[in-house]
Enzyme design. Sequence first.
Site, PDB file in Angstrom:
ATOM      1  N   HIS A  88      13.942   6.327  -2.678  1.00 12.89           N
ATOM      2  CA  HIS A  88      12.880   6.523  -1.669  1.00 12.89           C
ATOM      3  C   HIS A  88      13.409   6.051  -0.317  1.00 12.89           C
ATOM      4  CE1 HIS A  88       8.411   6.413  -0.483  1.00 12.89           C
ATOM      5  NE2 HIS A  88       9.107   6.161   0.613  1.00 12.89           N
ATOM      6  N   HIS A 113      13.710   6.909   4.069  1.00 13.91           N
ATOM      7  CA  HIS A 113      13.421   7.651   5.306  1.00 13.91           C
ATOM      8  C   HIS A 113      14.637   7.543   6.227  1.00 13.91           C
ATOM      9  CE1 HIS A 113       9.072   7.855   4.344  1.00 13.91           C
ATOM     10  NE2 HIS A 113       9.289   6.672   3.805  1.00 13.91           N
ATOM     11  N   LYS A 166       6.564  15.544  -2.347  1.00 12.86           N
ATOM     12  CA  LYS A 166       5.933  14.286  -2.005  1.00 12.86           C
ATOM     13  C   LYS A 166       4.475  14.515  -1.644  1.00 12.86           C
ATOM     14  CE  LYS A 166       5.743   9.966  -1.111  1.00 12.86           C
ATOM     15  NZ  LYS A 166       6.352   9.153  -0.073  1.00 12.86           N
ATOM     16  N   HIS A 179       2.438   8.837  -2.627  1.00 16.23           N
ATOM     17  CA  HIS A 179       2.040   7.666  -1.851  1.00 16.23           C
ATOM     18  C   HIS A 179       0.650   7.333  -2.362  1.00 16.23           C
ATOM     19  CE1 HIS A 179       1.826   5.021   1.789  1.00 16.23           C
ATOM     20  NE2 HIS A 179       0.561   5.063   1.397  1.00 16.23           N
ATOM     21  N   HIS A 227       6.754   3.075  -4.100  1.00 18.95           N
ATOM     22  CA  HIS A 227       6.526   1.745  -3.504  1.00 18.95           C
ATOM     23  C   HIS A 227       5.255   1.057  -4.024  1.00 18.95           C
ATOM     24  CE1 HIS A 227       3.984   4.173  -0.934  1.00 18.95           C
ATOM     25  NE2 HIS A 227       4.935   4.539  -0.106  1.00 18.95           N
ATOM     26  N   ASP A 233      12.253   2.429   0.479  1.00 17.61           N
ATOM     27  CA  ASP A 233      11.269   2.802   1.501  1.00 17.61           C
ATOM     28  C   ASP A 233      11.693   2.272   2.857  1.00 17.61           C
ATOM     29  OD1 ASP A 233       9.067   4.005   2.615  1.00 17.61           O
ATOM     30  OD2 ASP A 233       7.683   2.379   2.098  1.00 17.61           O
TER      31      ASP A 233
HETATM   32  N1  LIG Z   1       6.132   2.830   4.288  1.00 16.41           N
HETATM   33  C1  LIG Z   1       5.748   2.880   5.529  1.00 16.41           C
HETATM   34  O1  LIG Z   1       5.111   1.948   6.004  1.00 16.41           O
HETATM   35  N2  LIG Z   1       6.051   3.931   6.336  1.00 16.41           N
HETATM   36  C2  LIG Z   1       6.721   5.139   5.957  1.00 16.41           C
HETATM   37  C3  LIG Z   1       5.834   6.104   5.253  1.00 16.41           C
HETATM   38  C4  LIG Z   1       5.545   5.749   3.828  1.00 16.41           C
HETATM   39  O2  LIG Z   1       6.449   5.656   2.987  1.00 16.41           O
HETATM   40  O3  LIG Z   1       4.369   5.577   3.478  1.00 16.41           O
HETATM   41  C5  LIG Z   1       7.278   5.788   7.225  1.00 16.41           C
HETATM   42  O4  LIG Z   1       7.670   6.956   7.176  1.00 16.41           O
HETATM   43  O5  LIG Z   1       7.355   5.123   8.266  1.00 16.41           O
HETATM   44 ZN   LIG Z   2       8.200   5.800   2.385  1.00 17.92          ZN
HETATM   45 ZN   LIG Z   3       4.485   5.970   1.397  1.00 14.80          ZN
END
Ligand SMILES: NC(=O)N[C@@H](CC(=O)O)C(=O)O
Ligand SMILES: [Zn+2]
Ligand SMILES: [Zn+2]
Length: 357
Positions: A24, A26, A112, A149, A187, A260
């Site tokens: 997971h 970003h 997702k 999520h 998460h 995450d």
């Molecule tokens: N985890 C977070 O607080 N933020 C994530 C989005 C997500 O995974 O929910 C993001 O893309 O910034």
């Molecule tokens: Zn995330």
């Molecule tokens: Zn998330």
Amino acid sequence: MSTASEIQLPAVTSLSITRPDDWHLHLRDGEALRTTVPHAAAQFGRALIMPNLRPPVTTTELAVAYRERILAALPESAAGASFQPLMTLYLTDNLPPEEIARAKAAGVVALKLYPAGATTNSDAGVTDIRKTYRTLEAMQREGVLLLVHGEVTDPAIDLFDREAAFIDQQLIPLRRDFPELKIVMEHITTKEGAQYVAEADRFVGATITAHHLLFNRNAIFTGGIRPHYYCLPVLKRETHRLALVQAATSGPGRFFLGTDSAPHAAHLKEHATGCAGCYTAHAAIEMYAEAFDNAGALDQLEAFTSFNGPDFYNLPRNADKIVLRRESWTPPASFAFGEAELKPLRSGESLPWKLVD
Ligand SMILES: NC(=O)N[C@@H](CC(=O)O)C(=O)O
Ligand SMILES: [Zn+2]
Ligand SMILES: [Zn+2]
């Protein structure tokens, strides 16, 4: 004569484990990739890339083009050469079922589900899960995973209760309708989440972040409000953190590593309405090692970081290894993030474990 419990074993000073994967992650896009991609590639064999760009990655074509941009940002090191981004699509109310076979053929492994409005860049998310049922049917048939999520968005539900409410209101009915759709609760942050997944069948797994293993909600308020500890789902109270540590250190099973890591420009986190997301990709495996070490469970680290994830995704485990050494080091105060600055979690603090190059 001393009993076993009185013998002081020497502390482990070095660990060699199968290269981990991040299930997971970003990475964002554009210039940000120059920072986020090398960080991930230095640690992980593979990473599952989240699709919440603006606009979101809703088609196979967009996912393939995004993968190309990620690959173009890889460093020319050995790690860079072998790092594999695995792609996901962003589920919307009207993502056509026909897209699923096409996506799978192009290497997309999962979709997702963001309940609309639940988190960062989720405006295009699902407003009513029933609207996606034909697409979920195609996913169940094709063996494409659903990542969730798992928080309800009802403002009447307390922020700290939204994960447990999601399980009751959304996940349990969804599992009844699609019993063979593989689902990952992303998460997880609560004992309810950990318990639900532990008791579920082989079609349900969960990722756990390093920050939810290391911190409880006090971290957001220690000595003043600390925006870099704010993420969604928000950090919970200590009883929940302990349940997550228990789940993560439980050995072979369906709990696995998902950082995450979610970068935001520092000025948008240090803000009256600061963005949700903690950046951990610069020191992810080190923070997981710290959490397992604190729990006296370093012997269970490899199952969580390197075996359970690929096993759940039906992918081979990585063939190479990484080495971690007990050696304190301090992450930098910030990284470049396009024109902005990115402040990583634990910047300027001493960390006890270090990844050896
Ligand atoms: N985890 C977070 O607080 N933020 C994530 C989005 C997500 O995974 O929910 C993001 O893309 O910034
Ligand atoms: Zn995330
Ligand atoms: Zn998330």
